[in-house]
Design a protein around this motif. Sequence first.
Motif, mmCIF file in Angstrom:
data_model
loop_
_atom_site.group_PDB
_atom_site.id
_atom_site.type_symbol
_atom_site.label_atom_id
_atom_site.label_comp_id
_atom_site.label_asym_id
_atom_site.label_seq_id
_atom_site.Cartn_x
_atom_site.Cartn_y
_atom_site.Cartn_z
ATOM 1 N N GLY A 78 0.812 -1.213 0.000
ATOM 2 C CA GLY A 78 0.000 0.000 0.000
ATOM 3 C C GLY A 78 0.843 1.258 0.000
ATOM 4 N N LEU A 79 1.889 1.288 0.827
ATOM 5 C CA LEU A 79 2.781 2.450 0.851
ATOM 6 C C LEU A 79 3.489 2.616 -0.491
ATOM 7 C CD1 LEU A 79 4.363 2.109 4.421
ATOM 8 C CD2 LEU A 79 2.786 3.894 3.627
ATOM 9 N N GLY A 80 3.853 1.485 -1.108
ATOM 10 C CA GLY A 80 4.504 1.565 -2.413
ATOM 11 C C GLY A 80 3.594 2.140 -3.481
ATOM 12 N N LEU A 81 2.331 1.728 -3.500
ATOM 13 C CA LEU A 81 1.380 2.254 -4.473
ATOM 14 C C LEU A 81 1.102 3.741 -4.247
ATOM 15 C CD1 LEU A 81 -1.163 -0.722 -4.568
ATOM 16 C CD2 LEU A 81 0.488 -0.083 -6.338
ATOM 17 N N LEU A 82 1.312 4.205 -3.012
ATOM 18 C CA LEU A 82 1.168 5.637 -2.710
ATOM 19 C C LEU A 82 2.452 6.413 -2.970
ATOM 20 C CD1 LEU A 82 -0.878 5.462 0.617
ATOM 21 C CD2 LEU A 82 -1.704 6.271 -1.605
ATOM 22 N N GLY A 83 3.520 5.708 -3.361
ATOM 23 C CA GLY A 83 4.777 6.367 -3.678
ATOM 24 C C GLY A 83 5.709 6.555 -2.501
ATOM 25 N N HIS A 84 5.479 5.830 -1.390
ATOM 26 C CA HIS A 84 6.307 6.009 -0.196
ATOM 27 C C HIS A 84 7.202 4.814 0.096
ATOM 28 C CE1 HIS A 84 3.865 9.504 0.374
ATOM 29 N NE2 HIS A 84 2.772 8.817 0.653
ATOM 30 N N HIS A 85 7.269 3.848 -0.837
ATOM 31 C CA HIS A 85 8.116 2.679 -0.660
ATOM 32 C C HIS A 85 8.442 2.117 -2.036
ATOM 33 C CE1 HIS A 85 9.773 -0.964 1.109
ATOM 34 N NE2 HIS A 85 8.980 -1.693 0.358
ATOM 35 N N ALA A 86 9.690 1.700 -2.218
ATOM 36 C CA ALA A 86 10.120 1.177 -3.512
ATOM 37 C C ALA A 86 9.608 -0.240 -3.714
ATOM 38 C CB ALA A 86 11.644 1.206 -3.600
ATOM 39 N N LEU A 87 8.851 -0.449 -4.815
ATOM 40 C CA LEU A 87 8.326 -1.776 -5.136
ATOM 41 C C LEU A 87 9.157 -2.493 -6.191
ATOM 42 C CD1 LEU A 87 4.487 -1.027 -5.291
ATOM 43 C CD2 LEU A 87 5.799 -1.942 -3.376
ATOM 44 N N GLY A 88 9.932 -1.741 -6.970
ATOM 45 C CA GLY A 88 10.705 -2.329 -8.043
ATOM 46 C C GLY A 88 9.883 -2.504 -9.307
ATOM 47 N N THR A 89 10.570 -2.736 -10.432
ATOM 48 C CA THR A 89 9.892 -2.953 -11.707
ATOM 49 C C THR A 89 9.023 -4.205 -11.640
ATOM 50 O OG1 THR A 89 11.782 -1.964 -12.841
ATOM 51 C CG2 THR A 89 10.213 -3.196 -14.194
ATOM 52 N N ASN A 90 7.766 -4.025 -12.030
ATOM 53 C CA ASN A 90 6.791 -5.127 -11.958
ATOM 54 C C ASN A 90 6.707 -5.725 -10.557
ATOM 55 O OD1 ASN A 90 6.175 -4.934 -14.754
ATOM 56 N ND2 ASN A 90 7.970 -6.182 -15.249
ATOM 57 N N ALA A 91 6.976 -4.891 -9.558
ATOM 58 C CA ALA A 91 6.889 -5.268 -8.132
ATOM 59 C C ALA A 91 7.862 -6.379 -7.757
ATOM 60 C CB ALA A 91 5.461 -5.660 -7.766
ATOM 61 N N TRP A 92 8.974 -6.526 -8.495
ATOM 62 C CA TRP A 92 9.903 -7.615 -8.196
ATOM 63 C C TRP A 92 10.533 -7.451 -6.813
ATOM 64 C CZ3 TRP A 92 14.892 -6.995 -6.697
ATOM 65 C CH2 TRP A 92 15.484 -5.761 -6.938
ATOM 66 N N ARG A 93 10.861 -6.209 -6.439
ATOM 67 C CA ARG A 93 11.490 -5.985 -5.140
ATOM 68 C C ARG A 93 10.512 -6.303 -4.002
ATOM 69 N NH1 ARG A 93 12.114 -2.829 -0.897
ATOM 70 N NH2 ARG A 93 14.219 -2.457 -0.070
ATOM 71 N N TRP A 94 9.263 -5.954 -4.202
ATOM 72 C CA TRP A 94 8.262 -6.229 -3.168
ATOM 73 C C TRP A 94 8.118 -7.734 -2.958
ATOM 74 C CZ3 TRP A 94 3.253 -8.514 -3.664
ATOM 75 C CH2 TRP A 94 2.484 -8.463 -2.488
ATOM 76 N N VAL A 95 8.061 -8.512 -4.042
ATOM 77 C CA VAL A 95 7.913 -9.958 -3.936
ATOM 78 C C VAL A 95 9.163 -10.584 -3.316
ATOM 79 C CG1 VAL A 95 7.643 -12.107 -5.226
ATOM 80 C CG2 VAL A 95 6.313 -10.086 -5.868
ATOM 81 N N ALA A 96 10.333 -10.181 -3.808
ATOM 82 C CA ALA A 96 11.571 -10.827 -3.362
ATOM 83 C C ALA A 96 11.960 -10.433 -1.940
ATOM 84 C CB ALA A 96 12.713 -10.475 -4.324
#
Length: 427
Positions: free
Chosen positions: A169-187
Motif C-alpha cells: 500500500g505504501l509503495g502504491l502511494l509512492g512512499h516505498h520502492a516496489l521495483g519494476t513489476n513489483a519484483w522488489r516487493w515480492v523478493a
Amino acid sequence: MANLWFVVVGVLLIFMALSGALLKRLPLSSSLVYLVAGYGLGRLGAASLAPLKHMHLLERVSEAAVIISLFAAGLKLRLPLRDRAWRLPLRLAFGAMALTVALLTLGGLFLGLPLGAAVLLGAVLAPTDPVLASEVQVTHSTDTDRLRFGLTGEAGLNDGTAFPFVMLGLGLLGHHALGTNAWRWVAVDVLWAVTGGLLIGWGLGGAVGRLVVFLRRVHKEAVGLDDFLALGLIALAYGVSLWVHAYGFLAVFAAGLSLRRMEARTSGARAPEDVMAMAVSGRAEEVAVHPETASAYMTQAVLGFTEQLERMGEVALMLMVGIMLATVGFAWEGIALTCLLLFGVRPVSVALLTMGTGISTRQRALIAWFGIRGIGSLYYLFYALTHGMEPTLGERLTRFVLAAVAISAVLHGVSATPLMTWYSRRN
C-alpha cells in the motif's frame, strides 16, 4: 494535569486488580473498561490526544505492546509444528489474511480511496489482535482446543504476515520502492522478510533457551532474573530481524514458539504449570536448576513476566484509544466499514479458508466472530503515518481504524465471556 493522570491511572489499576474475578464472570473485558475510561477523560476535557500530532510516540508505544504480546503468544503454543492442529492457524494467518485485505480493498475503493490507500487500509485492519484477545486464547500450555489454539496462532502470525500488504500500500502511494513489476516487493518484502523473520526468531529463541538451561543445569548459574531474559530475547530477535530487513513481529513470535518447543522436548508429558506449583511450594531454587524441570521453570517464569507487561500495554493503549476517539470523533464511514469487516468479510474469509480442517460448525462460527481488531491495527496505522502519508488521507484512515478498534472492543468485550462459557460447557 500530570497529578490528575497519576490519580486516574492509580485508581483504574487498583480497581482492575480488585475486580479481576468479578470481570471474569461479567460480560465485560478489561480492554472495554480502559476504553470507556479513556473516552470519558477525553469527553470531560481532562485529556486530549491528536493522533497525527503524536504519531511517532503512538507508533513506539503500540510497537512495544505488540512485540511483547506476540512473544507471549508464541510461548503459549506447545504443540509441535508437525501437528495437524497447526493447519488451522496457518490457513487463517496467510489465506484468510490475504482474502481479508482483498475484500477490504474493494470496500476502500467503494468509499473513494485511491488504490494504494485502499490496500493500506485493508492491511491495517486485516490482522487479528494478540493483546485484546486474551479471553479467547489458550488458557494453559497443554490446552489443545482447536478454537483457542487456532485463534492464538492466527493472532501471533498475522501481525507479521500483514506487513507485506502494508508495504504494498505504501509503495502504491509512492512512499516505498516496489521495483519494476513489483519484483522488489515480492523478493524482499514477501519472500525474504517473512522467511527471514521466522528463521531468525526460531534460531535465537532455541539457542538462548538452551544456553540458559545448560548454565542452570551444569553450573547452577544464570538463575533468576527471568524478566531480563524475556526482555533480552525479545529485543535481540526484534533487533536482528530489523537489521537484516526481515519482519520483527514474526521473529519475536517465532522466538517465543522456539523457546516453548525447547521446553516441551525437555519436559515431555510433565505440565509446566506443575513445575511452577513445585516452585511456589518453596522449592524454587531447586526446581530452577534440576535437569528435569529447569527448562519448564524458565519458560513459565518468562511467560508470566511477559503477560504482566502485556496487560500494562493494554492499559496504556486502550486509554489512548478512548482519548483519541473523544478528540477526533466518530465517522459514519468507519462504522460502516467496521460492520462490513466483522459481519461480512471475516465470516466469508473464515468459511472459505477453514474448509477441510475438520473443525466443528460451532468452532467455525466462533472463529468467524472473534476476529478481534486492536493494537496491531493501531501500530500499522501509525507506521504508515510516519512513513510519508499525506495528512488529509492519514486523518481519514485514522478515523476508520479507531472506529474499528473501538467497535471491536465493545462487541467482543461483551460477548467473549458468555460465548466462551457456553462453548466450554458444550464441549
